[in-house]
Design a protein around this motif. Sequence first.
Motif, mmCIF file in Angstrom:
data_model
loop_
_atom_site.group_PDB
_atom_site.id
_atom_site.type_symbol
_atom_site.label_atom_id
_atom_site.label_comp_id
_atom_site.label_asym_id
_atom_site.label_seq_id
_atom_site.Cartn_x
_atom_site.Cartn_y
_atom_site.Cartn_z
ATOM 1 N N SER A 101 0.828 -1.208 0.000
ATOM 2 C CA SER A 101 0.000 0.000 0.000
ATOM 3 C C SER A 101 0.862 1.257 0.000
ATOM 4 O O SER A 101 0.570 2.232 -0.711
ATOM 5 C CB SER A 101 -0.929 0.002 1.214
ATOM 6 N N LEU A 102 1.920 1.240 0.784
ATOM 7 C CA LEU A 102 2.855 2.374 0.796
ATOM 8 C C LEU A 102 3.501 2.543 -0.571
ATOM 9 O O LEU A 102 3.594 3.660 -1.097
ATOM 10 C CB LEU A 102 3.918 2.154 1.875
ATOM 11 N N LEU A 103 3.947 1.437 -1.159
ATOM 12 C CA LEU A 103 4.557 1.478 -2.487
ATOM 13 C C LEU A 103 3.569 2.016 -3.522
ATOM 14 O O LEU A 103 3.930 2.841 -4.371
ATOM 15 C CB LEU A 103 5.013 0.070 -2.885
ATOM 16 N N GLY A 104 2.308 1.579 -3.450
ATOM 17 C CA GLY A 104 1.305 2.045 -4.389
ATOM 18 C C GLY A 104 1.040 3.535 -4.263
ATOM 19 O O GLY A 104 0.899 4.243 -5.264
ATOM 20 N N GLY A 105 0.981 4.024 -3.032
ATOM 21 C CA GLY A 105 0.745 5.449 -2.823
ATOM 22 C C GLY A 105 1.881 6.315 -3.329
ATOM 23 O O GLY A 105 1.670 7.474 -3.693
ATOM 24 N N LEU A 106 3.091 5.768 -3.347
ATOM 25 C CA LEU A 106 4.265 6.506 -3.820
ATOM 26 C C LEU A 106 4.501 6.344 -5.317
ATOM 27 O O LEU A 106 5.444 6.920 -5.857
ATOM 28 C CB LEU A 106 5.518 6.039 -3.070
ATOM 29 N N ASP A 108 4.913 6.510 -9.205
ATOM 30 C CA ASP A 108 5.005 7.595 -10.175
ATOM 31 C C ASP A 108 4.853 7.098 -11.605
ATOM 32 O O ASP A 108 5.112 7.818 -12.555
ATOM 33 C CB ASP A 108 6.336 8.345 -10.026
ATOM 34 N N SER A 109 4.421 5.838 -11.742
ATOM 35 C CA SER A 109 4.172 5.279 -13.069
ATOM 36 C C SER A 109 3.086 4.222 -12.956
ATOM 37 O O SER A 109 2.832 3.671 -11.872
ATOM 38 C CB SER A 109 5.440 4.652 -13.648
ATOM 39 N N ALA A 110 2.461 3.927 -14.099
ATOM 40 C CA ALA A 110 1.423 2.904 -14.115
ATOM 41 C C ALA A 110 1.996 1.541 -13.733
ATOM 42 O O ALA A 110 1.371 0.781 -12.980
ATOM 43 C CB ALA A 110 0.779 2.846 -15.496
ATOM 44 N N ALA A 111 3.191 1.218 -14.236
ATOM 45 C CA ALA A 111 3.794 -0.084 -13.954
ATOM 46 C C ALA A 111 4.054 -0.268 -12.469
ATOM 47 O O ALA A 111 3.822 -1.344 -11.901
ATOM 48 C CB ALA A 111 5.098 -0.230 -14.741
ATOM 49 N N MET A 112 4.526 0.789 -11.809
ATOM 50 C CA MET A 112 4.815 0.705 -10.375
ATOM 51 C C MET A 112 3.534 0.501 -9.582
ATOM 52 O O MET A 112 3.491 -0.297 -8.636
ATOM 53 C CB MET A 112 5.523 1.976 -9.917
ATOM 54 N N LEU A 113 2.464 1.188 -9.972
ATOM 55 C CA LEU A 113 1.194 1.024 -9.273
ATOM 56 C C LEU A 113 0.651 -0.384 -9.450
ATOM 57 O O LEU A 113 0.179 -1.005 -8.490
ATOM 58 C CB LEU A 113 0.176 2.037 -9.781
ATOM 59 N N LEU A 114 0.715 -0.923 -10.660
ATOM 60 C CA LEU A 114 0.186 -2.264 -10.900
ATOM 61 C C LEU A 114 0.973 -3.316 -10.139
ATOM 62 O O LEU A 114 0.401 -4.289 -9.628
ATOM 63 C CB LEU A 114 0.189 -2.564 -12.401
#
Length: 486
Positions: A80-85, A87-93
């Motif tokens: 969840s922390l990683l998702g909130g930070l 800065d790209s679609a790939a990182m969020l997915l």
Amino acid sequence: MVLLIVLTLQTMLILDVSVVNIALPDLKVALDFTPTGLSWVLSSYLLTFGGLLLLGGRAGDVLGHRRGLLIGVTIFTAASLLGGLSDSAAMLLAARALQGVGAAFAAPTVLALIATHFTDEKARAKALGMYAAVSGSGAAIGLIGGGLLTDWLSWRWVLFINVPIGLALLITAPMFIRETERKPAGFDLGGALTSTLGMTALVYGFIRAAESGWGDALTLASFAAAIVLLVVFVFIETHAKQPITPLRLFADRNRATGYLSLLFVMAAGNSMFFFLTQFLQEVRGFSPIQAGLAFVPLAVLILISSSVAAKFLPKAGPRVLTAVGAAAMSVGLIWFAQLSPEAGFASAMLGPMLIAGLGMGTLLVGVTTILMSGIAPEETGAASGLLNVMQQIGGALGLAIMVTVFGAASRGAADEVPAGLDAKGSADFVLTEGVTMAFAWGAGFTALTILLTLIMRSVPMGGGAEQGAEDAPEQSGSPTQPVSSL
């Protein structure tokens, strides 16, 4: 304190789909998602959650359920922390997929810890009732909460909100929850991985087809990989000593049609939330808070209708409830398919929302009862786990199919934009045409569920309308109360 801890965990996991749903339009702009690629924000979570859920349940048995909770919450909180930070679609997915892994390990511990810590029957019944209330109201809470967080802060906070909750769980769980007895068992890693990767390849194939067409090389390669992986999965499960997915459960006609019905209703339901969220905010100009509040009548009707349907279950029988619920959902989705860019909420959306919510709650009670009836005591856990897996996987696969329909309809509409529309009007026209076509297909899926009830066997309900009907030899158990799965 034990009840507070496990219910807080359940709330966090239930909210994670609906709370993100409201933030999808902001996410699309912030991270430059394509309209079809946006579905991965939901699907990446659902696929890993559903694909690894049975493995997570097995891990809790082997390692202890408190340890399983701590492992799952740690992964979920970090993701969840990683998702909130992101800065790209790939990182969020990637973060959303990792959230699904954490949820798969944490979710099975909730009911297990209630069972082990509440040994008195009355106390356990109260605890399960509160669990059902949290599960049933979680969607509405998530929709409102997601709207508030997105509107007042930013889309990132629909993910950041999990961090303090997760940290509180990690601190308090070791203090108040005792470890459960470990049970020796094997880990079917091969089955879990091939099923998850196979379903991911299948979903990717549909979404790729929505963007690049059915003749695209990567689309075809994805479908080919999915077929190979799923064939390997079936081979592993038929030869494993302790398979992660008991395929014998699919041999029963009622459960086979029930699982297919569940897939259809999750496909229609997930796509309804997914596309309505975008229509309300992008076409009708709703703020995230307004969009969240707009869904409350739907969520409330699901909760009310499921409670009412449970009372009618002994008299009507689960097949009738499934058929009636599917018919109501079909009516609601056909109504939604008539939307235009100028559609008002009260005049064009509230009515189908209420009908669809009524149908969904009723249908879920019926189909859950069908799936959990006649299960041998030693297979209850496996059947319950598989039902939850089908909810997650069915939602992801169904959404992918609907996104394919949406993409094809949108491309066709782009060539037929009425003359005289400005850029905003043209975009609204194209999105509305894609959304309404997806709703029409959703209505087709729920209509197929009505047909499936015609080939289901009757389930004896202890003196109800279907008592005494022809049944299979193994249908000797009593149906499990379905409310917790809602």
